[in-house]
Write a protein that holds these residues in place. Structure first.
Motif, short mmCIF file in Angstrom:
data_model
loop_
_atom_site.label_atom_id
_atom_site.label_comp_id
_atom_site.label_asym_id
_atom_site.label_seq_id
_atom_site.Cartn_x
_atom_site.Cartn_y
_atom_site.Cartn_z
N MET A 99 -76.77 14.46 32.06
CA MET A 99 -77.04 13.63 33.23
C MET A 99 -77.98 12.47 32.88
SD MET A 99 -75.12 14.58 35.57
CE MET A 99 -75.73 13.44 36.78
N VAL A 100 -79.00 12.73 32.09
CA VAL A 100 -79.90 11.65 31.68
C VAL A 100 -79.14 10.62 30.85
CG1 VAL A 100 -81.92 11.11 30.26
CG2 VAL A 100 -82.01 13.01 31.84
N LEU A 101 -78.28 11.08 29.95
CA LEU A 101 -77.46 10.17 29.17
C LEU A 101 -76.55 9.35 30.07
CD1 LEU A 101 -76.56 9.24 26.32
CD2 LEU A 101 -74.87 11.07 26.38
N SER A 102 -75.96 9.98 31.07
CA SER A 102 -75.09 9.27 32.01
C SER A 102 -75.86 8.23 32.82
CB SER A 102 -74.42 10.24 32.97
OG SER A 102 -73.65 11.17 32.27
N VAL A 103 -77.06 8.61 33.28
CA VAL A 103 -77.86 7.69 34.09
C VAL A 103 -78.28 6.49 33.25
CG1 VAL A 103 -80.08 7.47 35.25
CG2 VAL A 103 -78.62 9.41 35.76
N PHE A 104 -78.70 6.71 32.01
CA PHE A 104 -79.09 5.58 31.18
C PHE A 104 -77.87 4.76 30.74
CE2 PHE A 104 -83.12 7.87 30.76
CZ PHE A 104 -83.96 6.83 31.16
N GLY A 105 -76.72 5.40 30.60
CA GLY A 105 -75.50 4.65 30.35
C GLY A 105 -75.18 3.74 31.53
N LEU A 106 -75.35 4.27 32.75
CA LEU A 106 -75.17 3.47 33.95
C LEU A 106 -76.13 2.29 33.96
CD1 LEU A 106 -73.96 3.07 36.84
CD2 LEU A 106 -75.82 4.56 37.64
N LEU A 107 -77.37 2.54 33.59
CA LEU A 107 -78.38 1.47 33.54
C LEU A 107 -77.94 0.35 32.60
CD1 LEU A 107 -81.27 0.39 34.17
CD2 LEU A 107 -82.04 1.72 32.21
N ILE A 108 -77.48 0.71 31.43
CA ILE A 108 -77.05 -0.29 30.45
C ILE A 108 -75.85 -1.08 30.97
CG2 ILE A 108 -76.03 -0.58 28.16
CD1 ILE A 108 -77.87 1.80 27.30
N ILE A 109 -74.90 -0.38 31.58
CA ILE A 109 -73.73 -1.06 32.14
C ILE A 109 -74.13 -2.02 33.25
CG2 ILE A 109 -71.62 -0.68 33.50
CD1 ILE A 109 -71.22 1.87 31.79
N LEU A 110 -75.04 -1.58 34.13
CA LEU A 110 -75.49 -2.45 35.21
C LEU A 110 -76.25 -3.65 34.67
CD1 LEU A 110 -76.55 0.16 37.90
CD2 LEU A 110 -74.57 -1.37 37.95
N TRP A 111 -77.07 -3.46 33.65
CA TRP A 111 -77.78 -4.59 33.03
C TRP A 111 -76.79 -5.60 32.45
CZ3 TRP A 111 -82.00 -1.65 29.80
CH2 TRP A 111 -83.13 -1.46 30.60
N MET A 112 -75.75 -5.10 31.80
CA MET A 112 -74.81 -5.99 31.10
C MET A 112 -73.84 -6.69 32.04
SD MET A 112 -74.09 -3.68 27.73
CE MET A 112 -72.79 -4.73 27.15
N THR A 113 -73.61 -6.14 33.22
CA THR A 113 -72.59 -6.70 34.11
C THR A 113 -73.17 -7.40 35.34
OG1 THR A 113 -72.34 -4.58 35.25
CG2 THR A 113 -70.86 -5.03 33.39
N ARG A 114 -74.48 -7.52 35.44
CA ARG A 114 -75.06 -8.19 36.60
C ARG A 114 -74.60 -9.64 36.67
NH1 ARG A 114 -79.79 -11.15 37.25
NH2 ARG A 114 -80.44 -10.55 35.17
N ARG A 115 -74.61 -10.31 35.54
CA ARG A 115 -74.09 -11.67 35.44
C ARG A 115 -73.37 -11.76 34.10
NH1 ARG A 115 -75.71 -16.52 33.25
NH2 ARG A 115 -74.92 -18.34 34.35
N ILE A 116 -72.07 -11.88 34.14
CA ILE A 116 -71.29 -11.80 32.91
C ILE A 116 -71.19 -13.16 32.24
CG2 ILE A 116 -69.06 -11.15 31.94
CD1 ILE A 116 -68.87 -9.11 34.28
N THR A 117 -70.56 -14.12 32.89
CA THR A 117 -70.47 -15.50 32.39
C THR A 117 -70.58 -16.43 33.59
OG1 THR A 117 -68.07 -15.65 32.59
CG2 THR A 117 -68.92 -14.83 30.50
N ASP A 118 -70.49 -17.73 33.33
CA ASP A 118 -70.50 -18.69 34.44
C ASP A 118 -69.23 -18.58 35.28
OD1 ASP A 118 -72.96 -19.65 33.69
OD2 ASP A 118 -72.13 -21.23 32.42
N ASP A 119 -68.13 -18.21 34.64
CA ASP A 119 -66.87 -18.08 35.37
C ASP A 119 -66.72 -16.72 36.04
OD1 ASP A 119 -66.19 -20.60 34.48
OD2 ASP A 119 -65.16 -19.83 32.70
N ILE A 120 -67.27 -15.68 35.43
CA ILE A 120 -67.20 -14.32 35.97
C ILE A 120 -68.60 -13.95 36.45
CG2 ILE A 120 -66.58 -11.93 35.49
CD1 ILE A 120 -64.93 -13.02 33.11
N PRO A 121 -68.84 -13.92 37.75
CA PRO A 121 -70.21 -13.76 38.23
C PRO A 121 -70.82 -12.38 38.05
CG PRO A 121 -68.67 -13.87 40.06
CD PRO A 121 -67.88 -14.11 38.82
N GLY A 122 -70.06 -11.32 38.07
CA GLY A 122 -70.63 -9.98 37.97
C GLY A 122 -71.09 -9.47 39.32
N TRP A 123 -71.61 -8.24 39.34
CA TRP A 123 -71.96 -7.60 40.61
C TRP A 123 -73.20 -8.22 41.25
CZ3 TRP A 123 -76.74 -5.56 41.01
CH2 TRP A 123 -77.39 -5.21 39.84
N GLY A 124 -74.03 -8.92 40.50
CA GLY A 124 -75.25 -9.52 41.05
C GLY A 124 -74.97 -10.59 42.08
#
Length: 137
Positions: free
Chosen positions: A8-33
Motif C-alpha cells: 500500500m505504501v508503494l502504491s500510494v507513493f506510486g500515485l504521488l509520482i504519477i500525480l506529480w508527473m501529470t499535473r501539467r504535461i505539456t503546453d498542448d496537453i494540460p494535465g489534471w491540474g
C-alpha cells in the motif's frame, strides 16, 4: 514477500509520482491540474498523499493505519523543513526576477572554457562552506 502495508505504501507513493508527473504535461496537453485553474500544486498533492497514509488501514491490527502520529514524530523534520525552505527560496528567486538578473550578470561566462570555470567555482564553494564570511561570489 511484501506485506500488505508495504504494498500500500508503494502504491500510494506510486500515485504521488504519477500525480506529480501529470499535473501539467505539456503546453498542448494540460494535465489534471487544469481542472483546478492552477490552484493545485505539487505541495497540495504531497499533503493529500500524506493524509492518505493516515487513513488507509495496514491490516495488522484492527484500527491501525499505515501511518500514525507516533511514527510521524520520528520523521527527520529538520531535513523536511530544510528541503521546503530551499524550494521556497528557489521559488522566491525565480518569481522576483533575481534569477534572470544573475543569469544576465553571468552571461560573460558563456564562451569561457569549462576548465577555466571549474577551478574558480570549486575555490568559491569550498572556501565559503568553511567560512560564512567569505566574499567569493
Amino acid at each position: 514477500p511484501m506485506s500488505f502495508a508495504e504494498k500500500m505504501v508503494l502504491s500510494v507513493f506510486g500515485l504521488l509520482i504519477i500525480l506529480w508527473m501529470t499535473r501539467r504535461i505539456t503546453d498542448d496537453i494540460p494535465g489534471w491540474g487544469s481542472f483546478f485553474n492552477g490552484l493545485v500544486g505539487d505541495g497540495s498533492v504531497s499533503v493529500m498523499v500524506a493524509v492518505l497514509l493516515f487513513i488507509i488501514p495496514n491490516r495488522k491490527q484492527e484500527g491501525e493505519k499505515l501511518m500514525d502520529w507516533n511514527e510521524c514524530k520520528k520523521l527527520p523534520w529538520n531535513l523536511i523543513l530544510l528541503l521546503g525552505a530551499g524550494f521556497a527560496l528557489a521559488d522566491g528567486v525565480q518569481s522576483s526576477g533575481l534569477a534572470d538578473v544573475l543569469s544576465r550578470a553571468l552571461d560573460f561566462l558563456e564562451d569561457a572554457p569549462y576548465l577555466a570555470i571549474a577551478p574558480a567555482d570549486y575555490a568559491c564553494t569550498s572556501s565559503s562552506s568553511y567560512d560564512p564570511r567569505s566574499n567569493c561570489i
